[in-house]
Design an enzyme around this catalytic site. Structure first.
Site, mmCIF file in Angstrom:
data_model
loop_
_atom_site.group_PDB
_atom_site.id
_atom_site.type_symbol
_atom_site.label_atom_id
_atom_site.label_comp_id
_atom_site.label_asym_id
_atom_site.label_seq_id
_atom_site.Cartn_x
_atom_site.Cartn_y
_atom_site.Cartn_z
ATOM 1 C CB SER A 106 34.069 -34.320 46.371
ATOM 2 O OG SER A 106 32.706 -33.912 46.450
ATOM 3 C CE1 TYR B 50 32.464 -39.278 44.559
ATOM 4 C CE2 TYR B 50 31.556 -37.507 45.894
ATOM 5 C CZ TYR B 50 32.267 -37.928 44.785
ATOM 6 O OH TYR B 50 32.785 -36.999 43.905
ATOM 7 C CE LYS C 160 35.918 -38.037 44.961
ATOM 8 N NZ LYS C 160 36.972 -38.062 43.922
#
Length: 248
Positions: free
Chosen positions: A139, A152, A156
């Protein structure tokens, strides 16, 4: 017949990736959690798009051992895996300082550990075949900071680094490893998530130099590029598909 194993394949980027690979003639083994009907529907679409075969199975990749079992099931069905797309992922948005151990463990099991152990599990088959392609879907949040995204984003960023290390170690065995980092993409999840906050969609779009959110199919085409002959001399690269979000 080349075979691709795609996780998180029942909707969004995963489903579009399966369709893009089907259009290039690959057989598909589609995996998602608890969505057997959606997977069956995706398989039907893949066969219509050109896949010679499309099988599917549900696995909870947040469970230790599920990634290895998934690879074993794909090999039992097709006898080979030429392309592994580690797309499955979850989110946990909270201010830093409020995450629990359960948040940490649960997210990393799906976003990082599943990709790590699926990649290890597929290695013997890829070595026996003389090579293969592994693509992690990371991401843009693995490259930039954002509110409520510490956990998160960390997962990533780790995927991007994992791809580099794997690429370095496995290159001489004919195994290509890369990552793809989508930016703001108009997936069903993002549309609903952004819609809960007034002005959020417009705020995200304003940060994209191209002036719009991307489409899942645009990310899928990048993944398919890395999975096929067109990407035959790309190794350890993170391909950012974000409309320019991270150039600012």
């Amino acid at each position: 017949m080349r075979v691709a194993l795609v996780t998180g394949a029942s909707r969004g980027i995963g489903r579009e990736t399966a369709l893009a690979l089907a259009a290039k003639g690959l057989a598909l083994f589609l995996v998602a959690e608890g969505t057997a009907e959606e997977l069956a529907s995706a398989g039907t679409e893949c066969r219509a798009a050109g896949a010679p075969e499309a099988a599917s199975a549900t696995f909870d990749l947040g469970t230790p051992g599920a990634a290895e079992a998934m690879v074993a099931a794909a090999l039992a069905r097709f006898g080979r895996v030429d392309v592994l797309v580690n797309n499955a992922g979850i989110r946990c948005r909270k201010p830093f300082g409020t995450f629990t151990r359960a948040d940490f463990t649960g997210l990393l099991e799906v976003n990082l550990a599943a990709a790590f152990f699926a990649s290890q599990a597929v290695l013997p088959a890829m070595r026996a075949q003389g090579g293969g392609r592994i693509i992690h879907v990371a991401s843009q949040m693995g490259r930039v900071a954002a509110e409520d995204n510490a956990l998160y984003g960390m997962s990533k960023a780790a995927l991007i680094q994992l791809a580099k290390n794997m690429a370095f170690e496995l290159a001489r065995e004919g195994i290509q490893v890369n990552s793809v980092s989508p930016g703001p993409i108009a997936t069903e999840y993002n549309i609903v998530s952004y819609g809960r906050i007034p002005g959020r969609t417009e705020q995200m779009t304003a940060r994209v130099p191209l002036g719009r959110m991307g489409q899942p199919a645009e990310v899928a085409e990048a993944i398919a590029f890395l999975a096929t002959a067109a990407g035959s001399f790309i190794q350890g690269h993170d391909l950012v598909v974000d409309g320019g979000y991270t150039i600012q």
